[in-house]
Design a protein around this motif. Structure first.
Motif, PDB file in Angstrom:
ATOM      1  N   HIS A 263      15.688   7.692   3.022  1.00  0.00           N
ATOM      2  CA  HIS A 263      15.466   6.472   3.714  1.00  0.00           C
ATOM      3  C   HIS A 263      14.068   5.792   3.768  1.00  0.00           C
ATOM      4  O   HIS A 263      14.070   4.635   3.860  1.00  0.00           O
ATOM      5  N   LEU A 264      13.059   6.676   3.619  1.00  0.00           N
ATOM      6  CA  LEU A 264      11.809   6.022   3.634  1.00  0.00           C
ATOM      7  C   LEU A 264      11.557   4.980   2.144  1.00  0.00           C
ATOM      8  O   LEU A 264      10.954   4.135   2.383  1.00  0.00           O
ATOM      9  N   VAL A 265      12.329   5.622   1.029  1.00  0.00           N
ATOM     10  CA  VAL A 265      12.218   4.964  -0.048  1.00  0.00           C
ATOM     11  C   VAL A 265      12.823   3.547  -0.013  1.00  0.00           C
ATOM     12  O   VAL A 265      12.535   2.485  -0.398  1.00  0.00           O
ATOM     13  N   ARG A 266      14.100   3.777   0.529  1.00  0.00           N
ATOM     14  CA  ARG A 266      14.948   2.587   0.715  1.00  0.00           C
ATOM     15  C   ARG A 266      14.470   1.476   1.552  1.00  0.00           C
ATOM     16  O   ARG A 266      14.296   0.489   1.415  1.00  0.00           O
ATOM     17  N   THR A 267      13.550   1.751   2.639  1.00  0.00           N
ATOM     18  CA  THR A 267      12.906   1.101   3.645  1.00  0.00           C
ATOM     19  C   THR A 267      11.780   0.343   2.805  1.00  0.00           C
ATOM     20  O   THR A 267      11.589  -0.895   2.952  1.00  0.00           O
ATOM     21  N   CYS A 268      10.976   1.156   2.021  1.00  0.00           N
ATOM     22  CA  CYS A 268       9.804   0.635   1.418  1.00  0.00           C
ATOM     23  C   CYS A 268      10.325  -0.312   0.412  1.00  0.00           C
ATOM     24  O   CYS A 268       9.784  -1.536   0.249  1.00  0.00           O
ATOM     25  N   SER A 269      11.537   0.018  -0.357  1.00  0.00           N
ATOM     26  CA  SER A 269      12.068  -1.014  -1.236  1.00  0.00           C
ATOM     27  C   SER A 269      12.334  -2.068  -0.738  1.00  0.00           C
ATOM     28  O   SER A 269      12.011  -3.175  -1.314  1.00  0.00           O
ATOM     29  N   TYR A 270      13.077  -2.359   0.382  1.00  0.00           N
ATOM     30  CA  TYR A 270      13.321  -3.518   1.065  1.00  0.00           C
ATOM     31  C   TYR A 270      12.335  -4.296   1.217  1.00  0.00           C
ATOM     32  O   TYR A 270      12.309  -5.589   1.155  1.00  0.00           O
ATOM     33  N   LEU A 271      11.365  -3.880   2.035  1.00  0.00           N
ATOM     34  CA  LEU A 271      10.075  -4.719   2.415  1.00  0.00           C
ATOM     35  C   LEU A 271       9.209  -5.112   1.231  1.00  0.00           C
ATOM     36  O   LEU A 271       8.737  -6.077   1.344  1.00  0.00           O
ATOM     37  N   SER A 272       9.037  -4.350   0.303  1.00  0.00           N
ATOM     38  CA  SER A 272       8.388  -4.640  -1.085  1.00  0.00           C
ATOM     39  C   SER A 272       9.180  -6.058  -1.517  1.00  0.00           C
ATOM     40  O   SER A 272       8.418  -6.833  -2.202  1.00  0.00           O
ATOM     41  N   ASN A 273      10.502  -6.014  -1.318  1.00  0.00           N
ATOM     42  CA  ASN A 273      11.231  -7.158  -2.057  1.00  0.00           C
ATOM     43  C   ASN A 273      11.162  -8.530  -1.191  1.00  0.00           C
ATOM     44  O   ASN A 273      10.995  -9.616  -1.694  1.00  0.00           O
TER      45      ASN A 273
ATOM     46  N   ALA B 196       0.690  -1.088  -0.003  1.00  0.00           N
ATOM     47  CA  ALA B 196      -0.047  -0.021   0.017  1.00  0.00           C
ATOM     48  C   ALA B 196       0.869   1.262  -0.017  1.00  0.00           C
ATOM     49  O   ALA B 196       0.681   2.019  -0.882  1.00  0.00           O
ATOM     50  N   ILE B 197       1.980   1.131   0.778  1.00  0.00           N
ATOM     51  CA  ILE B 197       2.896   2.579   0.893  1.00  0.00           C
ATOM     52  C   ILE B 197       3.461   2.757  -0.396  1.00  0.00           C
ATOM     53  O   ILE B 197       3.819   3.954  -1.001  1.00  0.00           O
ATOM     54  N   GLU B 198       4.199   1.649  -1.046  1.00  0.00           N
ATOM     55  CA  GLU B 198       4.615   1.835  -2.382  1.00  0.00           C
ATOM     56  C   GLU B 198       3.872   2.574  -3.464  1.00  0.00           C
ATOM     57  O   GLU B 198       4.312   3.446  -4.002  1.00  0.00           O
ATOM     58  N   ALA B 199       2.490   2.137  -3.260  1.00  0.00           N
ATOM     59  CA  ALA B 199       1.465   2.448  -4.396  1.00  0.00           C
ATOM     60  C   ALA B 199       1.315   4.005  -4.207  1.00  0.00           C
ATOM     61  O   ALA B 199       1.191   4.761  -5.032  1.00  0.00           O
ATOM     62  N   LEU B 200       1.241   4.326  -2.819  1.00  0.00           N
ATOM     63  CA  LEU B 200       0.843   5.813  -2.437  1.00  0.00           C
ATOM     64  C   LEU B 200       2.028   6.591  -2.607  1.00  0.00           C
ATOM     65  O   LEU B 200       1.885   7.835  -3.260  1.00  0.00           O
TER      66      LEU B 200
END
Length: 385
Positions: free
Chosen positions: A349-359, A333-337
């Motif tokens: 840092h927010l983008v990297r955190t989201c990227s890690y968890l998305s993967n 959800a956060i990646e889409a938003l």
């Protein structure tokens, strides 16, 4: 009609557990490594032996184990609070995690006096790290289909051959508790399975790390080539492995670690929204908070069953299934938003955190039992299959 949810009675943390929370927060304020959110998001896959030994110095590794072995002899409610605070902070706890959560309690419950005397003090001191030897390459999600075999010799010792896969932190650990076959064939299902403590430094043991999509290598494949185990490596009775591993999985599936894996990302995103005075995502935030409150209540109910000395296997399976679904929904959800407006400047840092968890989040519904297997267990618990 009785439903599975009827087995969940409301539970509250006792005052002693809530008082313990303040001690943990003070410890984290002083000892928590200064890590960016993309590192804190790894939390119970973040291996930091020094941090684990600092926790052990407080008596918080082996927190539920008896004082006679160096444990804190606290109940499962206190461990719930400890886990909740560590994961919310994103503390790197992988070094001691398995030993504290399940290997130590398993040895304490089913092990021999010699095993308890040797392993439990080392676990509580942060000197013995354990990994789990359950999954195998040719068994898929079928835990009862394991083919790794231990053969008893005339002198009472055992020869172990086979392999395990998706073993978290095996390359860093001292020991593995392995579920293996000691009689029969995989077609015999639960019969003939036993558990052994395997010293990973023994000749014939090979550990090969597996690099995942994020570039991390917290999983490993472990090979056993005629590894010689003494008779004292067997946990409990020969053939009792399935009963023991089922009890072990209740510890693995019921705690906050099956709910909180994406909370560092959620917190980082909410902080970013506050900084930018962005109110348009209040509904999404509210939905996540509501789901978290409900899941936490279910997990607390399972914890109360553990405190009462029960083995809530089916209830734990339900919490794990619902919890990992929640953990996977957060990064999706956060990646889409975050991608709604490509012109918007985002915190790196927010983008990297989201990227890690998305993967990595696709693995959340694999570890501790796949979604399909868990739902089969739930169906059997309801008498539907």
């Amino acid at each position: 009609m009785t439903t599975l949810l009827d087995r969940f009675s409301p539970a509250q943390l006792p005052a002693s557990a809530e008082a313990f929370r303040a001690d943990i927060r003070n410890f984290l304020a002083a000892e928590m490594p200064n890590l960016p959110p993309e590192r804190r998001a790894r939390s119970w896959m973040g291996f930091d032996a020094e941090f684990s030994r600092k926790l052990a110095g407080k008596g918080w590794v082996g927190v539920t184990l008896p004082r006679a072995y160096g444990g804190a002899q606290m109940d499962a409610f206190s461990r719930f609070v400890l886990v909740e605070e560590l994961l919310t902070a994103g503390a790197p706890v992988a070094a001691h995690w398995i030993a504290d959560r399940q290997s130590g309690p398993l040895i304490n419950k089913f092990g021999s006096d010699a095993q308890r005397d040797f392993y439990l003090p080392r676990i509580c001191q942060g000197k013995a790290f354990f990994c789990i030897g359950m999954s195998e390459p040719n068994a898929g999600s079928d835990l009862a289909g394991v083919g790794t075999r231990a053969v008893r010799r005339e002198n009472g010792n055992w020869t172990l051959s086979g392999r395990k896969i998706w073993t978290t932190s095996a390359q860093h650990c001292h020991y593995m508790i392995a579920l293996v076959r000691t009689s029969g064939t995989p077609q015999d299902r639960h019969a003939g399975l036993s558990q052994f403590i395997v010293d990973l430094s023994l000749p014939g043991v090979t550990v090969r790390p597996i690099t995942d999509l994020t570039g991390d290598a917290h999983f490993s494949e472990v090979f056993f080539d005629e590894v010689q185990l003494d008779g004292g490596a067997l946990i409990g009775e020969e053939g009792s492995g399935w009963t023991q591993v089922t009890a072990e999985l209740a510890f693995e599936r019921s705690g906050p670690e099956r709910i909180y894996s994406s909370l560092v990302l959620l917190e980082s995103w909410i902080n970013w929204l506050r900084e930018h005075k962005e109110p348009s995502h209040e509904q999404t935030v509210g939905r996540f908070v509501t789901h978290l409150a409900a899941l936490r209540a279910l997990s607390l109910s399972v914890t109360a069953r553990l405190v009462a000395g029960e083995s809530p296997v089916v209830e734990s399976a339900l919490v794990k299934d619902l919890g990992t679904t929640f953990e996977q929904e957060i990064p999706a959800a956060i990646e889409a938003l975050l991608g709604e407006d490509p012109r918007e400047e985002l915190d790196r840092h927010l983008v990297r955190t989201c990227s890690y968890l998305s993967n990595i989040s696709s693995t959340f519904s694999l570890r501790g039992g796949t979604r399909e297997i868990l739902r089969g267990m739930i169906a059997r618990g309801l008498g539907l299959r």
